[in-house]
Design an enzyme around this catalytic site. Sequence first.
Site, PDB file in Angstrom:
ATOM      1  N   GLY A  78      -2.988  -6.077   3.891  1.00  0.00           N
ATOM      2  CA  GLY A  78      -2.239  -4.964   3.309  1.00  0.00           C
ATOM      3  C   GLY A  78      -1.988  -3.940   4.403  1.00  0.00           C
ATOM      4  N   LYS A  88       0.870  -1.185   0.000  1.00  0.00           N
ATOM      5  CA  LYS A  88       0.000   0.000   0.000  1.00  0.00           C
ATOM      6  C   LYS A  88       0.896   1.220   0.000  1.00  0.00           C
ATOM      7  CE  LYS A  88      -3.833  -2.393   0.357  1.00  0.00           C
ATOM      8  NZ  LYS A  88      -5.079  -2.315  -0.387  1.00  0.00           N
ATOM      9  N   HIS A 121     -10.966 -14.777  -3.441  1.00  0.00           N
ATOM     10  CA  HIS A 121     -11.356 -13.997  -2.265  1.00  0.00           C
ATOM     11  C   HIS A 121     -12.828 -14.289  -1.944  1.00  0.00           C
ATOM     12  CE1 HIS A 121      -7.981 -10.838  -2.376  1.00  0.00           C
ATOM     13  NE2 HIS A 121      -7.658 -11.804  -3.226  1.00  0.00           N
ATOM     14  N   HIS A 152      -8.965 -12.356  -7.847  1.00  0.00           N
ATOM     15  CA  HIS A 152      -9.491 -11.232  -7.065  1.00  0.00           C
ATOM     16  C   HIS A 152     -10.903 -10.987  -7.550  1.00  0.00           C
ATOM     17  CE1 HIS A 152      -9.966  -7.326  -5.218  1.00  0.00           C
ATOM     18  NE2 HIS A 152      -8.834  -7.514  -4.566  1.00  0.00           N
ATOM     19  N   LYS A 168     -12.982  -5.223   6.500  1.00  0.00           N
ATOM     20  CA  LYS A 168     -13.569  -3.926   6.149  1.00  0.00           C
ATOM     21  C   LYS A 168     -14.696  -4.016   5.119  1.00  0.00           C
ATOM     22  CE  LYS A 168     -10.341  -2.983   2.332  1.00  0.00           C
ATOM     23  NZ  LYS A 168      -9.159  -2.281   1.841  1.00  0.00           N
ATOM     24  N   LYS A 170       1.431  -9.803  -3.281  1.00  0.00           N
ATOM     25  CA  LYS A 170       0.286  -9.723  -4.201  1.00  0.00           C
ATOM     26  C   LYS A 170       0.126  -8.305  -4.726  1.00  0.00           C
ATOM     27  CE  LYS A 170      -4.467  -9.430  -3.088  1.00  0.00           C
ATOM     28  NZ  LYS A 170      -4.835  -8.525  -4.167  1.00  0.00           N
ATOM     29  N   ASP A 228      -2.209  -5.208  -6.165  1.00  0.00           N
ATOM     30  CA  ASP A 228      -3.584  -4.811  -5.867  1.00  0.00           C
ATOM     31  C   ASP A 228      -4.414  -4.910  -7.135  1.00  0.00           C
ATOM     32  OD1 ASP A 228      -5.563  -4.164  -4.063  1.00  0.00           O
ATOM     33  OD2 ASP A 228      -4.239  -2.775  -2.997  1.00  0.00           O
ATOM     34  N   GLY A 259      -9.140  -8.011   3.202  1.00  0.00           N
ATOM     35  CA  GLY A 259      -9.910  -6.774   3.287  1.00  0.00           C
ATOM     36  C   GLY A 259     -10.035  -6.331   4.729  1.00  0.00           C
ATOM     37  N   GLY A 260      -9.058  -5.518   5.174  1.00  0.00           N
ATOM     38  CA  GLY A 260      -9.144  -4.961   6.527  1.00  0.00           C
ATOM     39  C   GLY A 260      -8.662  -5.885   7.637  1.00  0.00           C
TER      40      GLY A 260
HETATM   41  O1  3PG Z   1      -6.863  -6.530  -2.725  1.00  0.00           O
HETATM   42  C1  3PG Z   1      -7.000  -6.757  -1.515  1.00  0.00           C
HETATM   43  O2  3PG Z   1      -7.138  -7.911  -1.103  1.00  0.00           O
HETATM   44  C2  3PG Z   1      -7.066  -5.553  -0.618  1.00  0.00           C
HETATM   45  O3  3PG Z   1      -6.314  -4.560  -1.193  1.00  0.00           O
HETATM   46  C3  3PG Z   1      -6.767  -5.755   0.801  1.00  0.00           C
HETATM   47  O4  3PG Z   1      -6.175  -4.632   1.408  1.00  0.00           O
HETATM   48  P1  3PG Z   1      -6.199  -4.413   2.980  1.00  0.00           P
HETATM   49  O5  3PG Z   1      -5.652  -5.640   3.620  1.00  0.00           O
HETATM   50  O6  3PG Z   1      -5.368  -3.183   3.221  1.00  0.00           O
HETATM   51  O7  3PG Z   1      -7.635  -4.158   3.336  1.00  0.00           O
HETATM   52 MG    MG Z   2      -7.191  -4.525  -3.000  1.00  0.00          MG
END
Ligand code: 3PG
Ligand code: MG
Length: 416
Positions: free
Chosen positions: A363, A152, A303, A270, A311, A178, A180, A340-341
């Site tokens: 991330g 990030k 995913h 993804h 999140k 990975k 994005d 995700g979060g």
């Molecule tokens: O592509 C993903 O899986 C997300 O970017 C996850 O990002 P994060 O862990 O910062 O929410």
């Molecule tokens: Mg992402």
Amino acid sequence: MTGIEYDDFLDLAYEPAASDLVCDFRLEPAEGMSMEAAASRVASESSNGTWAALHVDEDELTHLGAVACDIDGDRVTVAYPEELFEPGSMPQILSCIAGNIMGMKAVDTIRLLDCHWPEGLAQSFPGPQFGTSVAHEKLDAGDRPVLATVPKPKVGLSTEAHVRVGEEAWRGGIDLLKDDENLTDQEFNPFEDRLAESLAARDRVQEDVGERKDYLVNVTGETTEMLERVDLVADHGGGFVMVDVITCGWSAVQSVRQRCDDHGLAIHAHRAMHAAFDRLPHHGVSMRVLAQIARLTGVDHIHTGTAGLGKLANEDTPGINEWLTGDLYGLEPVLPVASGGLHPGVVDQLLEALGTDIIVQAGGGIHGHPDGTHAGAKALRQAIDASVEGVALEEYAAEHAELETALEKWGAETPR
Ligand SMILES: O=C(O)[C@H](O)COP(=O)(O)O
Ligand SMILES: [Mg+2]
């Protein structure tokens, strides 16, 4: 001559044949229309009927009509004869079971909830090449979850910065770097440079730490371009590609799956944009069905959410994961990705909810660590090790400074 009426597609006494594709829908009929009439219209429009009664010569007609065979409150089951479908073509199947009916005025809302795939149709698809076995065939994760991280900010890092972040994360104990979902081949970080430099860094790290590492490089693009990128990954010695499967479309995924077979590459899926289909509970196509399509078309990871601990809004992550890893006529199981979060403070709850046969991706939960990416990666690996060993995070943190700092920062809170 025979007349096909649109309400000929309802038969509540019909028992689906083993070869039928059986789909469960949730319907809200249009005002003034009964559930029976709406269910029949769904079966009609998604197979061989239309809004008007037709007059067809019996001798010229192949009987391909679907049957609305069960109604339970707002749930409708429709059975489709397998001859309706072109084997191995996901676009054609979706043009039937999730096509015109999604916008048909006979229903106010309609959601495809679940599909029960017959053996013949399921086996006309390849399924995953590796699936859950990547944990030991391509990596050294053993029985713990596979760990991944996305640098990030998600876009904007130069190639050099991107690779540096990846190297720190690998050295801290992460298995997979990975990309994005919106990083592909932009000027600030060109695809081939990033691929070559990341894999060179991977080789250095593997040599130093004695654990296999790899890179999920995002090959997403126009299909011909994407296949060329897959070839480049193989040329540079990568083991995986990443594809944004919803934005690319399933036909492109099928092409990538074939090309990856030639090279022995695994596919990380993804699901960006899935929520346009599945977020509204009464309309669209469920994540469960999207995940089924992903398994049939042959991705190795996808995913599926974080069971409410991250999140993003998620539907039934445990149920979807169970389907992805359950029996499907010998097709390989898919390794579900929780992302995700996520951060170290929720890892114990995550493994409790989803088990250890998953990829845990963080991330922000790594790069947002107060002491940086390397410490963040160590903290995540420590949280995983603690949870797999059944040791409380707080207790493990007393002996592991990086985890202690992460817990001080985030506690066990779920982000928004
Ligand atoms: O592509 C993903 O899986 C997300 O970017 C996850 O990002 P994060 O862990 O910062 O929410
Ligand atoms: Mg992402």
